[in-house]
Scaffold this motif. Sequence first.
Motif, PDB file in Angstrom:
ATOM      1  N   PRO A  45       2.918   3.923  -0.931  1.00 31.83           N
ATOM      2  CA  PRO A  45       2.611   4.782  -1.813  1.00 31.83           C
ATOM      3  C   PRO A  45       3.300   6.018  -2.450  1.00 31.83           C
ATOM      4  O   PRO A  45       3.352   6.272  -4.114  1.00 31.83           O
ATOM      5  N   ARG A  46       3.683   6.361  -1.649  1.00 33.11           N
ATOM      6  CA  ARG A  46       5.019   7.069  -2.341  1.00 33.11           C
ATOM      7  C   ARG A  46       6.031   6.659  -3.067  1.00 33.11           C
ATOM      8  O   ARG A  46       6.156   7.943  -4.225  1.00 33.11           O
ATOM      9  N   LEU A  47       5.930   5.608  -3.529  1.00 33.33           N
ATOM     10  CA  LEU A  47       6.802   5.100  -3.968  1.00 33.33           C
ATOM     11  C   LEU A  47       6.763   5.261  -5.471  1.00 33.33           C
ATOM     12  O   LEU A  47       7.555   5.650  -6.759  1.00 33.33           O
ATOM     13  N   GLU A  48       5.556   5.446  -5.802  1.00 33.78           N
ATOM     14  CA  GLU A  48       5.100   6.265  -7.257  1.00 33.78           C
ATOM     15  C   GLU A  48       5.576   7.052  -8.332  1.00 33.78           C
ATOM     16  O   GLU A  48       6.500   6.823  -9.485  1.00 33.78           O
ATOM     17  N   LYS A  49       5.765   8.321  -7.809  1.00 33.96           N
ATOM     18  CA  LYS A  49       6.189   9.285  -8.105  1.00 33.96           C
ATOM     19  C   LYS A  49       7.579   9.130  -8.501  1.00 33.96           C
ATOM     20  O   LYS A  49       8.959   9.589  -9.387  1.00 33.96           O
ATOM     21  N   VAL A  50       8.176   8.712  -7.446  1.00 38.62           N
ATOM     22  CA  VAL A  50       9.816   8.295  -7.315  1.00 38.62           C
ATOM     23  C   VAL A  50      10.110   7.539  -8.448  1.00 38.62           C
ATOM     24  O   VAL A  50      11.469   8.094  -9.349  1.00 38.62           O
TER      25      VAL A  50
ATOM     26  N   VAL B 238      11.332   0.503 -18.640  1.00 40.30           N
ATOM     27  CA  VAL B 238      11.193  -0.717 -18.142  1.00 40.30           C
ATOM     28  C   VAL B 238      10.865  -0.155 -16.981  1.00 40.30           C
ATOM     29  O   VAL B 238       9.933  -0.676 -16.079  1.00 40.30           O
ATOM     30  N   VAL B 239      11.643   0.793 -16.281  1.00 40.37           N
ATOM     31  CA  VAL B 239      11.751   1.562 -15.010  1.00 40.37           C
ATOM     32  C   VAL B 239       9.929   2.531 -14.664  1.00 40.37           C
ATOM     33  O   VAL B 239       9.685   2.224 -13.683  1.00 40.37           O
ATOM     34  N   PHE B 240       9.528   2.696 -15.387  1.00 41.66           N
ATOM     35  CA  PHE B 240       8.831   3.637 -15.443  1.00 41.66           C
ATOM     36  C   PHE B 240       7.417   3.197 -15.040  1.00 41.66           C
ATOM     37  O   PHE B 240       6.841   3.363 -14.586  1.00 41.66           O
ATOM     38  N   PHE B 241       7.475   1.449 -15.614  1.00 44.66           N
ATOM     39  CA  PHE B 241       6.097   0.498 -15.876  1.00 44.66           C
ATOM     40  C   PHE B 241       6.105  -0.164 -14.695  1.00 44.66           C
ATOM     41  O   PHE B 241       5.131  -0.872 -14.608  1.00 44.66           O
ATOM     42  N   SER B 242       7.096   0.051 -14.094  1.00 44.21           N
ATOM     43  CA  SER B 242       7.650  -0.947 -12.541  1.00 44.21           C
ATOM     44  C   SER B 242       7.050  -0.637 -11.546  1.00 44.21           C
ATOM     45  O   SER B 242       6.805  -1.839 -10.271  1.00 44.21           O
ATOM     46  N   TRP B 243       6.758   0.761 -11.689  1.00 42.03           N
ATOM     47  CA  TRP B 243       6.498   1.049 -10.484  1.00 42.03           C
ATOM     48  C   TRP B 243       5.213   0.514  -9.325  1.00 42.03           C
ATOM     49  O   TRP B 243       5.160   0.296  -7.729  1.00 42.03           O
ATOM     50  N   PRO B 244       4.152  -0.589  -9.783  1.00 43.28           N
ATOM     51  CA  PRO B 244       2.899  -1.082  -9.368  1.00 43.28           C
ATOM     52  C   PRO B 244       3.858  -2.340  -8.424  1.00 43.28           C
ATOM     53  O   PRO B 244       3.316  -1.925  -6.979  1.00 43.28           O
ATOM     54  N   LEU B 245       5.052  -3.098  -9.284  1.00 43.49           N
ATOM     55  CA  LEU B 245       5.023  -3.789  -8.441  1.00 43.49           C
ATOM     56  C   LEU B 245       6.303  -3.011  -7.271  1.00 43.49           C
ATOM     57  O   LEU B 245       6.112  -4.160  -6.061  1.00 43.49           O
ATOM     58  N   VAL B 246       6.820  -2.237  -7.595  1.00 46.46           N
ATOM     59  CA  VAL B 246       7.639  -1.723  -6.132  1.00 46.46           C
ATOM     60  C   VAL B 246       7.081  -1.056  -4.748  1.00 46.46           C
ATOM     61  O   VAL B 246       6.869  -1.232  -3.639  1.00 46.46           O
ATOM     62  N   VAL B 247       5.907  -0.598  -5.765  1.00 47.39           N
ATOM     63  CA  VAL B 247       5.070  -0.147  -4.665  1.00 47.39           C
ATOM     64  C   VAL B 247       3.956  -1.140  -3.687  1.00 47.39           C
ATOM     65  O   VAL B 247       4.635  -0.779  -2.120  1.00 47.39           O
TER      66      VAL B 247
END
Length: 478
Positions: A109-114, A94-103
């Motif tokens: 954009p740097r949050l994607e890899k993080v 779930v966390v892995f695929f949550s990156w678009p919402l967090v970004v």
Amino acid sequence: MSHKQDAISGGKWMSASTAISTVFQFGQVAILARLLEPSVFGIVSVSTLLIAFFSIFANLGFSNSIIYKQEEDRNVLSTIYLLNLALGLLIGVVVFFSWPLVVAYYKEPRLEKVIKLSSLYFIIVYVGQIYLFLLQKELKFKSVASIDITGTIVGTCVTIFLAYNGYAELSLIFGQLAQQAAKSTLQIIYGLKLFKPVLTFDLSLIKDHLRFGLYNVGDGIVGFVQANSDNILVGGMLGVKPLGYYTLASQLAVFPIARLSPIVLQVAYPILARFKGDTNELKKSYLTILDLLSYVNLPLLAGLFVTADSVVPLFYGPGWEPTIVLIRIFVFVSIFTFLSNPLFTLAFSKGKPKLLFYLNIATLFIKIPLVYVLAQYWGVIGIASAFLIATLSNLLINFQIVKSLIGPFMSEFGQNIAKPILFCLIMVGAIELYKSYADSINVVNTIVQITIGALIYIGLTIRYKYPLAELKTFGKAA
């Protein structure tokens, strides 16, 4: 070994662990503050928030229920272990695929890899976590301390090495993962002596643990939002750079207390759980915990308040001056927080975790409107001030709950805390007097300020609170 000796021995080991971990943490921050820009710390704090939030669901409060129920059944523990592994894997995905919402929320954009890397944390942490619960239940604090120390050293070394080699925000994420990998490995090594899992998964065996954990999860969610709504709104409303200032100010003023208080609470809870029906004993223990926390934490916070304008430029380097005012606000947040913390041990010892849930709900309704409104007028300072007001409100409600559990206690508490407050006022006055004559900021003057404060407070404490002979007796008992 008596409960008192257990507490002293456990406190010794956890104090050593915390002292070493704190030194490494501050050393890491001091180095990274000179290598990385403020926005990097803001980006990493977003990852830390995400990990903290999803950890609520994967844990399900089993640590507290295992200790409270003194659980030893192998089939029950195996079911809990397998359930934790499954939840950890699910949450990692779930966390892995949550990156678009967090970004999108933080516009960074740097949050994607993080975020993608942070998802690995949940796969790593739950492999060994149940063994940590069992070590705490059995009062194996020497093992717990060695695990924490090793993990801290590994994580710090990896983080600094990668930061020097240009990994920026990823250096902190890889450092966190390395730290947790080391801790999980050692938890398994030490804990296998207490529990070897079998292939059993029967939810009917852990119904009581699940019921106990529901309030933990509910309290955890509300508590997370209540405690971190300021961080969430700083980044969303003001951007990651102000969040970086806010994060480092919080780390300097709140982190030491967040590390010191659990030493007492972590040792106290398994012991108090063994005589949970004796209200008089719980009351004495609660007041003792408050007294100890006051004598340890108040001088550190008072010293930080008066020396912040000297410490920040020397510790963080140039460019971090905006953190000074924030640090002084957070000092009072920390005071109210450590005075609130002992309710945790009391509520769980009484088997009433739902009280913590209700407390966090009340604080949440106070904090979020304050954070939003004050942010509009005073930005990051307004958010910190809202946090302060909400924390004070939490403490006042907290004390009312304590009274309902153990009866009136404020008179004894007031008498106990009067001395450390007086000692701190004398200490602060002496440091301010020195600063009025030596107004330049340099390493020597800062060291002198810290030395003056330490000598005055320690001297007054030994003279009027804990005589040297008594301290020697404690040392032998440990």
